[in-house]
Design an enzyme around this catalytic site. Structure first.
Site, PDB file in Angstrom:
ATOM      1  N   LYS A   1       0.795  -1.242   0.000  1.00 18.30           N
ATOM      2  CA  LYS A   1       0.000   0.000   0.000  1.00 18.30           C
ATOM      3  C   LYS A   1       0.821   1.283   0.000  1.00 18.30           C
ATOM      4  O   LYS A   1       0.300   2.371   0.266  1.00 18.30           O
ATOM      5  CB  LYS A   1      -1.014   0.046   1.170  1.00 18.30           C
ATOM      6  CG  LYS A   1      -1.818  -1.202   1.395  1.00 18.30           C
ATOM      7  CD  LYS A   1      -2.198  -1.925   0.149  1.00 18.30           C
ATOM      8  CE  LYS A   1      -3.294  -1.245  -0.653  1.00 18.30           C
ATOM      9  NZ  LYS A   1      -3.508  -1.963  -1.947  1.00 18.30           N
ATOM     10  N   ALA A   2       2.092   1.172  -0.345  1.00 16.89           N
ATOM     11  CA  ALA A   2       2.966   2.343  -0.344  1.00 16.89           C
ATOM     12  C   ALA A   2       2.923   3.127  -1.656  1.00 16.89           C
ATOM     13  O   ALA A   2       3.546   4.179  -1.765  1.00 16.89           O
ATOM     14  CB  ALA A   2       4.398   1.908  -0.059  1.00 16.89           C
TER      15      ALA A   2
ATOM     16  N   THR B   1       1.849   0.239  -7.230  1.00 15.35           N
ATOM     17  CA  THR B   1       1.245   0.219  -8.555  1.00 15.35           C
ATOM     18  C   THR B   1       1.517   1.543  -9.273  1.00 15.35           C
ATOM     19  O   THR B   1       1.759   1.574 -10.480  1.00 15.35           O
ATOM     20  CB  THR B   1      -0.281  -0.005  -8.428  1.00 15.35           C
ATOM     21  OG1 THR B   1      -0.495  -1.045  -7.472  1.00 15.35           O
ATOM     22  CG2 THR B   1      -0.898  -0.366  -9.751  1.00 15.35           C
ATOM     23  N   TRP B   2       1.477   2.598  -8.521  1.00 12.35           N
ATOM     24  CA  TRP B   2       1.725   3.945  -9.045  1.00 12.35           C
ATOM     25  C   TRP B   2       3.133   4.007  -9.660  1.00 12.35           C
ATOM     26  O   TRP B   2       3.316   4.381 -10.829  1.00 12.35           O
ATOM     27  CB  TRP B   2       1.598   4.948  -7.895  1.00 12.35           C
ATOM     28  CG  TRP B   2       1.418   6.372  -8.266  1.00 12.35           C
ATOM     29  CD1 TRP B   2       1.369   6.906  -9.520  1.00 12.35           C
ATOM     30  CD2 TRP B   2       1.237   7.463  -7.345  1.00 12.35           C
ATOM     31  NE1 TRP B   2       1.182   8.258  -9.432  1.00 12.35           N
ATOM     32  CE2 TRP B   2       1.096   8.623  -8.118  1.00 12.35           C
ATOM     33  CE3 TRP B   2       1.186   7.554  -5.950  1.00 12.35           C
ATOM     34  CZ2 TRP B   2       0.909   9.886  -7.528  1.00 12.35           C
ATOM     35  CZ3 TRP B   2       0.990   8.804  -5.371  1.00 12.35           C
ATOM     36  CH2 TRP B   2       0.857   9.947  -6.163  1.00 12.35           C
TER      37      TRP B   2
ATOM     38  N   HIS C   1       7.210  -7.287  -2.272  1.00 15.20           N
ATOM     39  CA  HIS C   1       6.882  -6.689  -0.975  1.00 15.20           C
ATOM     40  C   HIS C   1       7.779  -7.271   0.120  1.00 15.20           C
ATOM     41  O   HIS C   1       7.576  -6.988   1.302  1.00 15.20           O
ATOM     42  CB  HIS C   1       5.430  -6.978  -0.577  1.00 15.20           C
ATOM     43  CG  HIS C   1       4.406  -6.163  -1.303  1.00 15.20           C
ATOM     44  ND1 HIS C   1       4.598  -4.860  -1.668  1.00 15.20           N
ATOM     45  CD2 HIS C   1       3.138  -6.480  -1.702  1.00 15.20           C
ATOM     46  CE1 HIS C   1       3.505  -4.404  -2.267  1.00 15.20           C
ATOM     47  NE2 HIS C   1       2.614  -5.370  -2.308  1.00 15.20           N
TER      48      HIS C   1
ATOM     49  N   ARG D   1       5.649   4.851   2.368  1.00 13.93           N
ATOM     50  CA  ARG D   1       4.507   5.754   2.617  1.00 13.93           C
ATOM     51  C   ARG D   1       4.333   5.889   4.127  1.00 13.93           C
ATOM     52  O   ARG D   1       4.550   4.911   4.859  1.00 13.93           O
ATOM     53  CB  ARG D   1       3.248   5.136   2.004  1.00 13.93           C
ATOM     54  CG  ARG D   1       2.008   5.995   2.111  1.00 13.93           C
ATOM     55  CD  ARG D   1       0.809   5.275   1.514  1.00 13.93           C
ATOM     56  NE  ARG D   1      -0.315   6.175   1.319  1.00 13.93           N
ATOM     57  CZ  ARG D   1      -1.496   5.803   0.855  1.00 13.93           C
ATOM     58  NH1 ARG D   1      -1.721   4.542   0.518  1.00 13.93           N
ATOM     59  NH2 ARG D   1      -2.474   6.671   0.703  1.00 13.93           N
TER      60      ARG D   1
ATOM     61  N   SER E   1      -4.929   2.281   4.446  1.00 15.09           N
ATOM     62  CA  SER E   1      -5.053   1.714   3.109  1.00 15.09           C
ATOM     63  C   SER E   1      -5.023   0.183   3.168  1.00 15.09           C
ATOM     64  O   SER E   1      -5.806  -0.501   2.498  1.00 15.09           O
ATOM     65  CB  SER E   1      -3.912   2.233   2.227  1.00 15.09           C
ATOM     66  OG  SER E   1      -4.008   1.705   0.937  1.00 15.09           O
TER      67      SER E   1
ATOM     68  N   LYS F   1      -8.644   5.967  -2.520  1.00 13.75           N
ATOM     69  CA  LYS F   1      -8.716   7.433  -2.393  1.00 13.75           C
ATOM     70  C   LYS F   1      -7.462   8.114  -2.905  1.00 13.75           C
ATOM     71  O   LYS F   1      -7.519   9.238  -3.394  1.00 13.75           O
ATOM     72  CB  LYS F   1      -8.915   7.822  -0.927  1.00 13.75           C
ATOM     73  CG  LYS F   1     -10.317   7.627  -0.409  1.00 13.75           C
ATOM     74  CD  LYS F   1     -10.489   8.350   0.912  1.00 13.75           C
ATOM     75  CE  LYS F   1     -11.883   8.158   1.490  1.00 13.75           C
ATOM     76  NZ  LYS F   1     -11.950   8.683   2.860  1.00 13.75           N
TER      77      LYS F   1
HETATM   78  P1  A3P Z   1      -5.438   4.278  -0.800  1.00 11.33           P
HETATM   79  O1  A3P Z   1      -5.987   2.978  -0.292  1.00 11.33           O
HETATM   80  O2  A3P Z   1      -5.051   5.188   0.333  1.00 11.33           O
HETATM   81  O3  A3P Z   1      -6.331   4.954  -1.768  1.00 11.33           O
HETATM   82  P2  A3P Z   1      -0.104  -0.288  -3.651  1.00 11.33           P
HETATM   83  O4  A3P Z   1      -0.101  -0.138  -5.120  1.00 11.33           O
HETATM   84  O5  A3P Z   1       1.243  -0.278  -3.030  1.00 11.33           O
HETATM   85  O6  A3P Z   1      -0.958  -1.432  -3.213  1.00 11.33           O
HETATM   86  O7  A3P Z   1      -0.784   1.031  -3.043  1.00 11.33           O
HETATM   87  C1  A3P Z   1      -2.149   1.310  -3.222  1.00 11.33           C
HETATM   88  C2  A3P Z   1      -2.428   2.683  -2.689  1.00 11.33           C
HETATM   89  O8  A3P Z   1      -1.836   3.648  -3.583  1.00 11.33           O
HETATM   90  C3  A3P Z   1      -3.910   3.014  -2.636  1.00 11.33           C
HETATM   91  O9  A3P Z   1      -4.055   3.960  -1.571  1.00 11.33           O
HETATM   92  C4  A3P Z   1      -4.109   3.645  -4.002  1.00 11.33           C
HETATM   93  O10 A3P Z   1      -5.280   4.408  -4.123  1.00 11.33           O
HETATM   94  C5  A3P Z   1      -2.857   4.508  -4.080  1.00 11.33           C
HETATM   95  N1  A3P Z   1      -2.543   4.915  -5.446  1.00 11.33           N
HETATM   96  C6  A3P Z   1      -2.338   4.157  -6.529  1.00 11.33           C
HETATM   97  N2  A3P Z   1      -2.126   4.906  -7.626  1.00 11.33           N
HETATM   98  C7  A3P Z   1      -2.190   6.189  -7.226  1.00 11.33           C
HETATM   99  C8  A3P Z   1      -2.069   7.444  -7.891  1.00 11.33           C
HETATM  100  N3  A3P Z   1      -1.852   7.504  -9.191  1.00 11.33           N
HETATM  101  N4  A3P Z   1      -2.191   8.568  -7.157  1.00 11.33           N
HETATM  102  C9  A3P Z   1      -2.426   8.508  -5.822  1.00 11.33           C
HETATM  103  N5  A3P Z   1      -2.558   7.347  -5.143  1.00 11.33           N
HETATM  104  C10 A3P Z   1      -2.456   6.200  -5.825  1.00 11.33           C
END
Ligand code: A3P
Length: 304
Positions: free
Chosen positions: A48-49, A52-53, A115, A137, A145, A267
């Site tokens: 959740k850091a 994917t982004w 991870h 994060r 998250s 979010k």
């Molecule tokens: P939230 O649950 O707070 O919305 P991971 O990819 O490590 O699992 O992380 C997922 C978290 O990153 C989620 O957080 C997701 O919404 C957030 N996230 C993914 N892409 C994003 C983006 N382009 N901008 C902002 N947050 C993003």
């Protein structure tokens, strides 16, 4: 199985001192013996850091121009194999073996996700001096998250209610173990292994363009301002949330990720913890944090 979970949820167990579930230990030997190539790029994170982004940013930087079809047909989790994961399913879309996927990638450099805490990462990545991008994060938002993610993902244990989850998280009784150990372990490794770019979700959120510039410098990539502008636009939260190849909706099923409970792209904010933490929880949390985070050089922002 509960009403929302037609398959029994996995159980946590101690694995070399870290809480894990089967899906990420099943393939342990093959993972440990994984042969990295010098140009492999490892994206390492605690869940959740913003994995994917950053995975999508790297994918676009390397292949956005040349591999157009991949952008519209291959979900991000197959373009950037998650090496820890091995699960079998009768549903072909859900079958997954991160090592096999990585070994069969047709493109290079290979972008690979993990991870694992630093001590679990296959030695070969370090021996080959691979570039590693670590994303961290702030723990309060990570916890929130992760809580929502565990409500919807079926391969990890049920989070229970927020109050119980809060304590379990502080105790490191969640998959991939303690957040504190994870971010610190990687931070310490950076002191002896210089090919790590340690970056923060909050910085990315504050100024995506600036962080992409830093990433490119680390990767030795020279990109045109036009490409950078394009990538920055494509990786905005709403764009990724509406993109089937990056929003995980292809795994939406009662067996894997139940989007009726919560979407993957939830979010995307800094500071959402404020809507979850009570005042008492926050006080308790801050005291505990001080005890666990002793290195003053590693600083997080919980608001921007
Ligand atoms: P939230 O649950 O707070 O919305 P991971 O990819 O490590 O699992 O992380 C997922 C978290 O990153 C989620 O957080 C997701 O919404 C957030 N996230 C993914 N892409 C994003 C983006 N382009 N901008 C902002 N947050 C993003």
């Amino acid at each position: 199985p509960s009403e929302t979970s037609p398959v029994p949820r996995s159980k946590l167990f101690d694995f070399h001192g870290v809480q894990m579930v089967n899906a990420f230990t099943n393939n342990w030997e093959n993972i440990q013996n994984f042969k990295a190539r010098p140009d492999d790029i490892l994206i390492a994170t605690y869940p959740k850091a913003g994995t994917t982004w950053v995975a999508y940013i790297l994918d676009l930087l390397y292949f956005g121009q040349t591999e157009q079809e991949r952008q519209s047909t291959i979900p991000i989790y197959r373009r950037v194999p998650f090496i820890d994961k091995a699960v079998t399913s009768l549903n072909e879309e859900l079958n997954y073996n991160g090592v096999d996927l990585a070994n069969n990638l047709p493109t290079s450099p290979r972008l690979i996700k993990t991870h694992y805490p630093v001590q679990f990462v296959p030695k070969s990545f370090f021996e080959q001096n691979c570039k590693i991008v670590y994303v961290a994060r702030n723990v309060k938002d990570t916890m929130v998250s992760y809580y929502h993610f565990e409500r919807m993902t079926q391969v990890q244990p049920e989070p229970g209610d927020w109050k119980d989850y809060f304590q379990r998280f502080l105790d490191g009784k969640v998959t991939w173990g303690s957040w504190y150990d994870h971010v610190n372990g990687w931070w310490q490794r950076k002191k002896t292994y210089s090919n790590i770019h340690y970056m923060f979700f909050e910085d990315l959120s504050e100024n995506t363009d600036r962080e992409i510039t830093k990433l490119c410098k680390f990767l030795g990539l020279s990109v045109t301002p036009e490409l950078k502008r394009q990538v920055t636009g494509q990786v905005q939260f709403d764009a990724m949330k509406n993109n089937k190849m990056t929003n995980y909706s292809t795994l939406n099923s009662k067996e894997m990720m139940d989007f009726n409970v919560c979407p993957f792209m939830r979010k995307g904010k800094v500071g959402d913890w404020k809507t979850h933490f009570t005042v008492a929880q926050n006080e308790k949390f801050d005291k505990d944090y001080e005890q666990k985070m002793k290195d003053p050089t590693l600083q997080f922002r919980t608001l921007i």
